[in-house]
Design an enzyme around this catalytic site. Structure first.
Site, PDB file in Angstrom:
ATOM      1  N   PHE A  44      -5.721   9.570  -4.405  1.00  0.00           N
ATOM      2  CA  PHE A  44      -4.599   8.838  -3.815  1.00  0.00           C
ATOM      3  C   PHE A  44      -3.391   8.758  -4.730  1.00  0.00           C
ATOM      4  O   PHE A  44      -2.449   7.992  -4.480  1.00  0.00           O
ATOM      5  CB  PHE A  44      -5.060   7.441  -3.394  1.00  0.00           C
ATOM      6  CG  PHE A  44      -6.267   7.472  -2.507  1.00  0.00           C
ATOM      7  CD1 PHE A  44      -6.379   8.426  -1.504  1.00  0.00           C
ATOM      8  CD2 PHE A  44      -7.314   6.581  -2.675  1.00  0.00           C
ATOM      9  CE1 PHE A  44      -7.484   8.494  -0.685  1.00  0.00           C
ATOM     10  CE2 PHE A  44      -8.441   6.641  -1.863  1.00  0.00           C
ATOM     11  CZ  PHE A  44      -8.524   7.593  -0.867  1.00  0.00           C
ATOM     12  N   LEU A  58       0.842  -1.192   0.000  1.00  0.00           N
ATOM     13  CA  LEU A  58       0.000   0.000   0.000  1.00  0.00           C
ATOM     14  C   LEU A  58       0.881   1.247   0.000  1.00  0.00           C
ATOM     15  O   LEU A  58       1.089   1.877   1.049  1.00  0.00           O
ATOM     16  CB  LEU A  58      -0.906  -0.017   1.234  1.00  0.00           C
ATOM     17  CG  LEU A  58      -2.229   0.730   1.140  1.00  0.00           C
ATOM     18  CD1 LEU A  58      -3.010   0.554   2.427  1.00  0.00           C
ATOM     19  CD2 LEU A  58      -2.073   2.172   0.773  1.00  0.00           C
ATOM     20  N   ALA A  59       1.430   1.602  -1.160  1.00  0.00           N
ATOM     21  CA  ALA A  59       2.346   2.734  -1.236  1.00  0.00           C
ATOM     22  C   ALA A  59       2.447   3.188  -2.691  1.00  0.00           C
ATOM     23  O   ALA A  59       3.117   2.552  -3.504  1.00  0.00           O
ATOM     24  CB  ALA A  59       3.724   2.328  -0.710  1.00  0.00           C
ATOM     25  N   GLU A  60       1.784   4.287  -3.001  1.00  0.00           N
ATOM     26  CA  GLU A  60       1.726   4.741  -4.395  1.00  0.00           C
ATOM     27  C   GLU A  60       3.076   5.171  -4.940  1.00  0.00           C
ATOM     28  O   GLU A  60       3.381   4.945  -6.113  1.00  0.00           O
ATOM     29  CB  GLU A  60       0.718   5.878  -4.532  1.00  0.00           C
ATOM     30  CG  GLU A  60      -0.745   5.439  -4.437  1.00  0.00           C
ATOM     31  CD  GLU A  60      -1.177   5.108  -3.023  1.00  0.00           C
ATOM     32  OE1 GLU A  60      -0.423   5.416  -2.080  1.00  0.00           O
ATOM     33  OE2 GLU A  60      -2.268   4.531  -2.867  1.00  0.00           O
ATOM     34  N   PRO A  77       0.724  10.703  -3.327  1.00  0.00           N
ATOM     35  CA  PRO A  77       1.989  10.175  -2.789  1.00  0.00           C
ATOM     36  C   PRO A  77       2.969   9.786  -3.902  1.00  0.00           C
ATOM     37  O   PRO A  77       4.175   9.744  -3.678  1.00  0.00           O
ATOM     38  CB  PRO A  77       1.548   8.945  -1.994  1.00  0.00           C
ATOM     39  CG  PRO A  77       0.139   9.241  -1.589  1.00  0.00           C
ATOM     40  CD  PRO A  77      -0.440   9.988  -2.782  1.00  0.00           C
ATOM     41  N   GLN A 123      -5.845   3.575  -6.928  1.00  0.00           N
ATOM     42  CA  GLN A 123      -7.200   3.145  -6.574  1.00  0.00           C
ATOM     43  C   GLN A 123      -8.255   4.238  -6.770  1.00  0.00           C
ATOM     44  O   GLN A 123      -9.347   3.956  -7.274  1.00  0.00           O
ATOM     45  CB  GLN A 123      -7.205   2.619  -5.148  1.00  0.00           C
ATOM     46  CG  GLN A 123      -8.306   1.619  -4.898  1.00  0.00           C
ATOM     47  CD  GLN A 123      -8.026   0.731  -3.716  1.00  0.00           C
ATOM     48  OE1 GLN A 123      -8.015   1.171  -2.576  1.00  0.00           O
ATOM     49  NE2 GLN A 123      -7.765  -0.537  -3.980  1.00  0.00           N
ATOM     50  N   PHE A 124      -7.909   5.474  -6.412  1.00  0.00           N
ATOM     51  CA  PHE A 124      -8.818   6.605  -6.620  1.00  0.00           C
ATOM     52  C   PHE A 124      -7.993   7.855  -6.897  1.00  0.00           C
ATOM     53  O   PHE A 124      -6.868   7.991  -6.388  1.00  0.00           O
ATOM     54  CB  PHE A 124      -9.682   6.864  -5.379  1.00  0.00           C
ATOM     55  CG  PHE A 124     -10.841   5.922  -5.200  1.00  0.00           C
ATOM     56  CD1 PHE A 124     -12.066   6.186  -5.792  1.00  0.00           C
ATOM     57  CD2 PHE A 124     -10.692   4.770  -4.448  1.00  0.00           C
ATOM     58  CE1 PHE A 124     -13.138   5.322  -5.622  1.00  0.00           C
ATOM     59  CE2 PHE A 124     -11.760   3.890  -4.276  1.00  0.00           C
ATOM     60  CZ  PHE A 124     -12.992   4.168  -4.862  1.00  0.00           C
ATOM     61  N   ASP A 125      -8.576   8.773  -7.650  1.00  0.00           N
ATOM     62  CA  ASP A 125      -7.947  10.065  -7.967  1.00  0.00           C
ATOM     63  C   ASP A 125      -7.208  10.695  -6.800  1.00  0.00           C
ATOM     64  O   ASP A 125      -6.087  11.154  -6.926  1.00  0.00           O
ATOM     65  CB  ASP A 125      -9.029  11.038  -8.473  1.00  0.00           C
ATOM     66  CG  ASP A 125     -10.370  10.826  -7.776  1.00  0.00           C
ATOM     67  OD1 ASP A 125     -10.479  11.102  -6.569  1.00  0.00           O
ATOM     68  OD2 ASP A 125     -11.296  10.334  -8.448  1.00  0.00           O
ATOM     69  N   HIS A 175     -12.400  10.745  -3.217  1.00  0.00           N
ATOM     70  CA  HIS A 175     -12.833   9.695  -4.140  1.00  0.00           C
ATOM     71  C   HIS A 175     -13.580  10.237  -5.361  1.00  0.00           C
ATOM     72  O   HIS A 175     -14.190   9.470  -6.094  1.00  0.00           O
ATOM     73  CB  HIS A 175     -13.737   8.699  -3.404  1.00  0.00           C
ATOM     74  CG  HIS A 175     -13.031   7.879  -2.371  1.00  0.00           C
ATOM     75  ND1 HIS A 175     -12.531   8.420  -1.212  1.00  0.00           N
ATOM     76  CD2 HIS A 175     -12.726   6.558  -2.322  1.00  0.00           C
ATOM     77  CE1 HIS A 175     -11.966   7.455  -0.489  1.00  0.00           C
ATOM     78  NE2 HIS A 175     -12.064   6.320  -1.141  1.00  0.00           N
TER      79      HIS A 175
HETATM   80  C1  LIG Z   1      -2.951   6.835  -0.014  1.00  0.00           C
HETATM   81  C2  LIG Z   1      -4.107   5.909  -0.132  1.00  0.00           C
HETATM   82  N1  LIG Z   1      -4.045   4.889  -1.002  1.00  0.00           N
HETATM   83  C3  LIG Z   1      -5.083   4.023  -1.148  1.00  0.00           C
HETATM   84  C4  LIG Z   1      -6.227   4.165  -0.391  1.00  0.00           C
HETATM   85  C5  LIG Z   1      -7.423   3.211  -0.590  1.00  0.00           C
HETATM   86  N2  LIG Z   1      -7.585   2.394   0.635  1.00  0.00           N
HETATM   87  C6  LIG Z   1      -8.491   2.719   1.581  1.00  0.00           C
HETATM   88  S1  LIG Z   1      -8.375   1.675   2.906  1.00  0.00           S
HETATM   89  C7  LIG Z   1      -7.146   0.771   2.192  1.00  0.00           C
HETATM   90  C8  LIG Z   1      -6.563  -0.395   2.926  1.00  0.00           C
HETATM   91  C9  LIG Z   1      -6.023   0.010   4.264  1.00  0.00           C
HETATM   92  O1  LIG Z   1      -5.565  -1.124   4.956  1.00  0.00           O
HETATM   93  P1  LIG Z   1      -5.008  -0.983   6.423  1.00  0.00           P
HETATM   94  O2  LIG Z   1      -3.991   0.091   6.489  1.00  0.00           O
HETATM   95  O3  LIG Z   1      -4.573  -2.333   6.867  1.00  0.00           O
HETATM   96  O4  LIG Z   1      -6.224  -0.484   7.300  1.00  0.00           O
HETATM   97  P2  LIG Z   1      -7.607  -1.258   7.526  1.00  0.00           P
HETATM   98  O5  LIG Z   1      -8.526  -0.812   6.418  1.00  0.00           O
HETATM   99  O6  LIG Z   1      -7.322  -2.730   7.477  1.00  0.00           O
HETATM  100  O7  LIG Z   1      -8.112  -0.823   8.860  1.00  0.00           O
HETATM  101  C10 LIG Z   1      -6.829   1.274   0.927  1.00  0.00           C
HETATM  102  C11 LIG Z   1      -5.811   0.696   0.026  1.00  0.00           C
HETATM  103  C12 LIG Z   1      -6.269   5.263   0.510  1.00  0.00           C
HETATM  104  N3  LIG Z   1      -7.349   5.495   1.273  1.00  0.00           N
HETATM  105  N4  LIG Z   1      -5.196   6.098   0.623  1.00  0.00           N
END
Ligand SMILES: Cc1ncc(C[n+]2csc(CCOP(=O)(O)OP(=O)(O)O)c2C)c(N)n1
Ligand SMILES: Cc1ncc(C[n+]2csc(CCOP(=O)(O)OP(=O)(O)O)c2C)c(N)n1
Ligand SMILES: [Mg+2]
Ligand SMILES: [Mg+2]
Lengths: 333, 388, 388, 333
Positions: free
Chosen positions: A87, A59-61, A90, A83-85, A130
């Site tokens: 985001f 999870l790291a753009e 980063p 995933q969305f505009d 979003h």
């Molecule tokens: C910078 C960014 N990238 C992508 C997303 C989309 N997104 C929302 S929740 C999520 C997963 C988060 O997982 P975690 O950190 O484990 O937290 P959890 O939802 O499990 O509580 C993602 C990829 C976002 N909100 N922000």
């Protein structure tokens, strides 16, 4: 051959054909694998092409785009999904200082054919971050191509052209249109007419012919502009609707050709008007068509406020009514 | 042990880390030499305290269920369930002093409950009626942040401010303050979270990094984010780190109390990995059947953090049926209130979209607002219509 | 031990980490039980090899001095000296296989020397005549990257490509490839570097993270970036990490050889902290007297990595005055060539600024180039004039 | 009182007066402490105000801005220094998604008075990433103020106004002007005339009066525009030179007032013309002054290429000659 596809599915099929025809093509991003992405655009691709080619990333753009650049330097053609505009930011440093400049920095010795897919735009009743339209924040940077399809056919053709392009492409997908259907002519890959395929990244498309006013739009607002054109027609005003397809470069020739005929121009996008792509369209059209213009180029865009809460987004977004209002003002000039 | 869970949730085989655990899944107190210091931190908790914790967890679960139902009925745009994480959230929140400040992500409904953030306000964001919803000054809980990881830096900066205010290491329990920030396993991959660890470490900032490893980042198991247990991430930055059973409310209370004591005393940051499980979908738009096994969900259902406290209370004769019945009535009342008041939340007036863009509004906003108001009057559109 | 150095350069007191060291500052071989595996990695190096390493270090130092002089004379826009880091750079580069790929930052002149990047090309960037300067395909050395930390992600992605090419773990020494990326102590704070560690770890990518801790990020000592030794950063991400005496060319060779062996075999990434010292200014625009003590610089001058190899060669009767004299002549020749050829580098034609913006040039660039050419002809400006 | 100061020193003094008058003001960034910053703008401040108020941060721009936001939420007023224009992008996410939106997100309950100082612009013979003009990449985002002083006096007044502002301010410092001197009237802080102090963040400044053409510039190009005006004067053309000072918001009133008199307008900035601030100026001026315009608003900016190597930067940057060429074209229309 030709089939009826949703906008989202047209992109899936375009990606599939790219993955099939070139083993160097990769798809990478958050949840693009087993889940098929939150919009299911990559649905089924990991099953068919494996975890090494359709990659669930951390999870790291910045990491996604930064490693995609490295993969491209090794000869791969990564297609990254953001995933969305809201985001993509980063990854902004990697896109702006590295992806956009690598070819230039190396005097052409290095190429970084990376595609960055970004579902964007509003109207889907989502929470903050979003529903945004950040395309202008990329179009100002030389070295990047910034495009946005408005129809399933263009979605299919343009994603293939983007993957085939040796240059980095920011591929903005109007998420509000994902579920709209259309006839899509699918063709063997690489497209029979390679030039043609690259063309969709450079040229605008006339979505409707008219003589009284030119409506310029792209992505999600093309449909709105066409609706407005219908309304205008019933009032006896015929509108030319130009679908830019590419925001950088701008097909100024196509827009100017239309405005020389109509003498009036209204640009429509969801991003805030202030320094939005419409500003460049207005400036260029005025340079090119000064003597043909009966009125200044008017802009219908988002307001100078962060994207509002979902309950108010229909007030914020360009609507048919607001386009008609702008056309009235242009005609009244 | 949780890390032997089935399915995709194993962290690397290398993972043989014992968790800090004070209560077993079946409700017995866990008494081991190496959890002695943590046991001592819960000695003072009375049966009444345990019951109050249980009640907080139950009300948090009910809030979750009601919000999920409201979303299904189209009353919310989206909702992110906290089911399964009640112990991590309620236990850690119980350890906070009033002057401590919290930076949550978007799933910490249990923390907000304990800190007294109004339940209706907690849903304004998810209703699409507000981007925040409450006044942080009232609860010392910052707004939810949706850009993963970015608030973790805010928490560290806020803690640097606390240091500069001289509100650390005074020895005055009513004065010394710290900051607790919550984030997920997926968030640990974001550069911002690593940078926050850098800034907190070199500044010795009073920040408690509370990572809820619920083993999933939407469809990705924690193994896509790290090949070693996440608590080790903190150690790499020179930050004392601990892994706790996130489904054990007392253990979560104890490790957080220890971390806060360190922070208050000027001992700097702590990294806590609460090993728990997201029992529900990522959000109401998610479909977990696409990426995880029923067996795994079943495994964790048997380790429900609320059941564990109930078992503990029974084991220690602290359970009382009348009291339990009252909790159910309180939960019903909460549900009732949410159903009526959330439904009653209308759309804010359209012109509010121009408000607070700047504290010192400038001509661009003023002109666009003026244009919009004139346009609205002319076209006779009303903001409520537009809300359709 | 280096970590007892005076001045601002101490890493946290906690730091009692022994460095991997094979040659003492005074040139004796260091024989300890815990450096046995590393000693075995240099056994095969002949006196001739040691002399060749020494020569590479001397030529690297001369390149540095000449470049600095050229900048003083206004022939370069800027220059970043590598003085003091020759052992870390030459030693690690010696361990590379031809098919291995390097992502340097901007100070790895010794690495470029060993990999055969033309010395004149190495200065095009610093002359302001090119943003890169060489063809990476010829040396398997990527261009210098000036945005701190961003290339570390490129290195990791490149290594993921190497994996996909099946060029890892084949057991074929001429085929198995890895990537080495160089970055500084300051760079470790950048989110991109942490994210690169995440990606490399979860993908088990063949990436060697070679951190030259030269104890300063411009004016900031390493203590502003971390309160524990930097090699521990890698461990927090589950990456095998080692700290080496960065002024010991044999030790740097040995730890890099070990890391590359692991990467080639499919064992994944390694994090190396080479503990060294930036003997010069940050760049020719910097003035270290504003932020560090003479005593500290003196301390390190006595630990000059080149002197150490000279002492070793003498101690082992591998020194030869005639040969040493030849190196001086070679260095003189290098200097001579740099002085003439760098001065001879003119400005590229003005229109080259429009070239390679895109591989598929589009109308916007074409139109602006056309306008510019017309404008130039009209105003009679020539690109060379403009270069004034 | 008034004294002769360099542009850089005027900022130092402005920061000093802010630090003296409000203990909540902090200065933070890479090398801002003992070194005084690579341009010495913070020289001496750490010595006088201590390490807790003038903070050498880790090498991480997102961390700098992200922690500055947290400090602001705790009641501090951080002034962050970004070492060079090209290095602001790692902080882009924090600036765009957090700093710009926090006040809005909280419905006004939270304020984040963070100032981000960015030395920008070219002409100093530097290597890549050290000569760029990214202001438009921030001006498109509602919630941010984007300003750039052109004179030592404005540098002094505007930095004080920026620190005093409750809103986030991107403060772009034309590094090529750092060493130019000017008379600076220094005043007690907070400025005797508080309104006046905020005014410099909202209003343009007429740098020279003229009637035949309006030259619009800001930051580093104001001096170039004034030189061009001198040259024009010698040819009998009188140019009005408007120094925008603020890029967001734009003082459209001031520019329009001028253009209505002159009928011609040329906008000059170093950033690429495509979607640069000049596009917004052109679009707005055309909307406001359509009937007064004798020629389209013309733009003189950087080309659509990454900032070139130092050896070619004088070809890339707007020059007096290129401004004169544009004015000729405008007059010939
Ligand atoms: C910078 C960014 N990238 C992508 C997303 C989309 N997104 C929302 S929740 C999520 C997963 C988060 O997982 P975690 O950190 O484990 O937290 P959890 O939802 O499990 O509580 C993602 C990829 C976002 N909100 N922000
Ligand atoms: C993203 C970014 N921020 C700031 C800078 C300015 N800068 C250039 S070198 C440097 C210090 C780097 O220190 P370190 O990583 O230790 O490498 P060293 O110069 O010591 O080799 C800084 C801050 C930069 N180049 N990139
Ligand atoms: Mg999670
Ligand atoms: Mg360093």
């Amino acid at each position: 051959m030709s089939e009826t596809l949703t906008f989202a599915r047209a992109i899936t099929d375009g990606l599939r054909s790219a993955l099939e025809s070139d083993e160097k093509v990769l798809v990478m991003g958050e949840d693009v694998g087993r889940l098929g992405g939150v919009f299911r655009v990559t649905d089924g691709l990991q099953k068919d092409f494996g975890e090494d080619r359709v990659v669930d990333t951390p999870l790291a753009e910045s990491g996604i785009v930064g490693t995609a650049i490295g993969l491209a330097l090794r000869g791969y053609r990564p297609v990254c999904e953001i995933q969305f505009d809201g985001f993509v930011f980063p990854a902004y440093d990697q896109i702006t200082t590295q992806l956009a400049k690598m070819h230039y920095r190396s005097r052409g010795r290095l190429q970084v054919p990376v595609v960055i897919r970004i579902p964007y735009g509003g109207g889907i009743g989502a929470v903050e971050h979003h529903s945004e339209s950040p395309e202008a924040l990329f179009a100002h940077t030389p070295g990047l191509r910034v495009v946005s399809p408005a129809t399933p056919q263009d979605a299919y053709d343009m994603i293939r052209a983007a993957v085939a392009s040796p240059d980095p492409v920011l591929f903005f997908e109007p998420k509000g249109r994902y579920w709209t259907k259309g006839e899509v002519a699918t063709s063997p890959y690489p497209s029979a007419d390679a030039a043609g395929s690259a063309d969709v990244l450079n040229t605008a498309r006339v979505a409707r012919r008219g003589d009284d006013v030119t409506l310029v739009a792209y992505g999600p607002t093309v449909a709105t502009a066409l609706k407005a054109a219908d309304a205008l027609a019933s009032e006896g005003t015929s509108a030319d609707v130009v679908d830019l397809r590419s925001i950088s470069p701008l097909d100024v020739t196509a827009v100017a050709e239309s405005v020389r005929r109509t003498g009036r121009c209204v640009v429509v996008h969801e991003a805030p008007s202030f320094l939005g792509s419409g500003a460049e369209v207005a400036a260029r059209v005025t340079e090119e068509c000064f003597h043909s213009l009966e009125a200044p180029v008017l802009r219908v865009g988002g307001f100078h406020a962060p994207y509002p809460v979902a309950k108010l987004e229909h007030e914020y977004l360009p609507s048919v009514d607001r386009i008609l209002d702008a056309v009235d003002r242009a005609l009244a000039f | 042990m949780p890390h032997q869970a089935p399915g995709g949730t194993d962290v690397a085989p290398a993972d043989v880390t014992p968790l800090v655990q004070l209560v077993s899944p079946t409700g017995e107190r866990v008494v081991e030499p190496d959890n002695a210091t943590y046991r001592s931190r819960v000695d003072h908790l009375t049966p009444g305290d345990l019951r109050a914790m249980y009640r907080d967890m139950v009300l948090t679960r009910r809030f979750d269920d009601e919000a999920t139902a409201l979303q299904r009925q189209g009353e919310l745009a989206l909702y992110a369930q906290g089911r399964g994480q009640e112990a991590a959230q309620v236990g850690s929140a119980w350890a906070l002093a009033p002057q401590d400040y919290v930076f949550p992500s978007y799933r910490e409904h249990g923390v907000l409950h304990v800190r007294g953030v109004d339940p209706v306000d907690r849903l304004r964001l998810y209703r699409g009626e507000d981007h925040g919803g409450w006044d942080p000054a009232e609860s010392n809980v910052h707004l939810y942040t949706l850009v993963i990881g970015s608030h973790v830096l805010h928490a560290t900066g806020y803690a640097m401010g606390v240091q500069r205010d001289g509100a650390v290491g005074t020895g005055d329990a009513s004065r010394d303050a710290a900051v607790v920030t919550y984030f997920g396993d997926g968030a640990t991959s974001q550069g911002d979270v690593s940078e926050a660890l850098v800034f907190a470490a070199v500044n010795n900032a009073p920040t408690v990094f509370f990572c809820q490893n619920n083993q999933w980042a939407i469809s990705e198991p924690t193994t896509r984010q790290s090949r070693v247990p996440l608590y080790r991430r903190g150690e790499g930055f020179g930050i004392p780190s601990v892994r706790v059973d996130g489904n054990d409310v007392l253990a979560c209370y104890a490790v957080t109390a220890e971390a806060l004591e360190r922070a208050h005393a000027g001992g700097g940051p702590t990294f806590i990995e609460a090993y728990t499980y997201r029992m529900g979908a990522h959000t109401t738009s998610d479909d977990p059947t696409r990426y995880r096994e029923r067996a795994e969900e079943e495994y964790w259902r048997q380790r429900d953090p609320i059941e564990r406290v109930a078992a503990l209370l029974r084991a220690e004769d602290a359970w009382d049926d009348a009291w339990a019945a009252q909790i159910d009535r309180d939960a019903d009342a909460l549900g009732e209130r949410l159903r009526t008041e959330v439904r009653a939340l209308g759309a804010p007036p359209a012109t509010t979209m121009f408000e607070h863009v700047y504290a010192t509004e400038h001509a661009q906003v003023t002109a666009e607002r003026a244009w919009f108001e004139a346009y609205e009057n002319e076209t006779g559109q009303s903001s409520t219509e537009a809300a359709r």
